[in-house]
Design a protein around this motif. Sequence first.
Motif, mmCIF file in Angstrom:
data_model
loop_
_atom_site.group_PDB
_atom_site.id
_atom_site.type_symbol
_atom_site.label_atom_id
_atom_site.label_comp_id
_atom_site.label_asym_id
_atom_site.label_seq_id
_atom_site.Cartn_x
_atom_site.Cartn_y
_atom_site.Cartn_z
ATOM 1 N N HIS A 151 0.830 -1.210 0.000
ATOM 2 C CA HIS A 151 0.000 0.000 0.000
ATOM 3 C C HIS A 151 0.865 1.261 0.000
ATOM 4 O O HIS A 151 0.523 2.258 -0.630
ATOM 5 N N LEU A 152 1.997 1.210 0.694
ATOM 6 C CA LEU A 152 2.849 2.389 0.822
ATOM 7 C C LEU A 152 3.640 2.694 -0.451
ATOM 8 O O LEU A 152 3.908 3.851 -0.757
ATOM 9 N N VAL A 199 12.689 2.416 -7.452
ATOM 10 C CA VAL A 199 12.615 2.649 -6.006
ATOM 11 C C VAL A 199 12.128 1.388 -5.301
ATOM 12 O O VAL A 199 12.678 0.980 -4.266
ATOM 13 N N ILE A 200 11.102 0.760 -5.855
ATOM 14 C CA ILE A 200 10.564 -0.467 -5.260
ATOM 15 C C ILE A 200 11.623 -1.555 -5.264
ATOM 16 O O ILE A 200 11.807 -2.274 -4.278
ATOM 17 N N LEU A 229 11.093 8.894 1.720
ATOM 18 C CA LEU A 229 9.836 8.500 1.079
ATOM 19 C C LEU A 229 8.979 7.669 2.028
ATOM 20 O O LEU A 229 7.780 7.924 2.182
ATOM 21 N N LEU A 230 9.591 6.675 2.677
ATOM 22 C CA LEU A 230 8.837 5.831 3.599
ATOM 23 C C LEU A 230 8.314 6.638 4.776
ATOM 24 O O LEU A 230 7.200 6.401 5.259
ATOM 25 N N THR A 231 9.130 7.571 5.264
ATOM 26 C CA THR A 231 8.682 8.423 6.371
ATOM 27 C C THR A 231 7.423 9.181 5.982
ATOM 28 O O THR A 231 6.452 9.251 6.744
ATOM 29 N N ALA A 282 1.614 9.736 6.177
ATOM 30 C CA ALA A 282 0.360 10.036 5.483
ATOM 31 C C ALA A 282 -0.691 8.957 5.704
ATOM 32 O O ALA A 282 -1.881 9.242 5.796
ATOM 33 N N SER A 283 -0.251 7.697 5.810
ATOM 34 C CA SER A 283 -1.196 6.589 5.924
ATOM 35 C C SER A 283 -1.660 6.345 7.356
ATOM 36 O O SER A 283 -2.807 5.989 7.589
ATOM 37 N N PHE A 284 -0.755 6.534 8.309
ATOM 38 C CA PHE A 284 -1.067 6.154 9.686
ATOM 39 C C PHE A 284 -0.991 7.302 10.674
ATOM 40 O O PHE A 284 -1.079 7.104 11.868
#
Length: 344
Positions: free
Chosen positions: A132-133, A141-142, A190-192, A197-199
Amino acid sequence: MSVASEAATRQAPSGVMSRTDRAAVFLTLLGEEEAANLLARMGPSELQRLGRAMCALGEVGQDGIAEALADFVTEAEREVLPARDRSAEMRRLLERSLGPTKAESMMRRIEPEARPRTIEIARWLAPAVLVHLIEEEHPQVIAALLLMLEPEPAAEVLSGLPGAQQSLVVERIARIGPVSTRAIEMIDRLLTQRIGASFGADALALGGPREAANLINLAAGEVRNVVLPAIAQRDPPLAEAIEEELFTFEMLFTLDPQAMGRLLRDVDNEKLVDALKGLSKQEREPFFAAMSSRAADGIKDEIELRGRLARSEVEAAQRAIVEIARQLADEGEIVIGDDSGEFV
């Protein structure tokens, strides 16, 4: 290291060799790269004297080597190593010798008190959450992120990506070269952003009933029916707190047409068809009631034409829609549940 260059310019002490000769012997004991790094720090006159001495060296016995090393030790005892960022220095050395990815792993072992990167936090997230992230990111990037995960969860994340994206990611994994420190930092930022944003802004603090409920909502299979009863046996209030944060697909059946219409605007038709495929005709009605007659008829036709779906595919589509509903609820655009405020 300035000892070698300084040794080349000072007056020779009593002994078999001059100070310049000793510096020349010391440099020949180093590897080519290390010696080149030292020579790069010298001036033209120093290089000329030292180079002449190195070219003139014949065979150097054990006594000569011992004398050169002893002179180095004597000079080193007079030196003071300035305070600086040892962690950064060690990281650079490891990256040169092991590569960025392995260097990062090794730094986590030898620097346990360092602040963990968000990449490290990502290793603990369920693969479905990671999908999802990152699913909208560039395949490069993935690919880089998957190489930083353990093989099993990385494979699960890959399986959760859209089919068209999977081949692009695998191709880049096969072609990828060294991952630079700058790229790792970019992925970390990016993960931060994605986790925040999601949680929520406090997500990196980790923990809490909301985070536990998010993972349960996104997990496949009978996780909810297995996990919550087990937690309730050990800590009933905690189980109740998690339960209050849970959204289920069945909760969507109670949405009023306006809220349902708002939700459906953000739901892809393919996901909606898959999700409704597993419902009875009566359970589908709240969704159709929020559509125009033409749109509802179109979805009904697609459901009929859709071939057999595995239960896991239906549940995955339903979980995706629940996640969209949860985001809309967090933003205050819809209300799920009754008006008591239990779910907002």
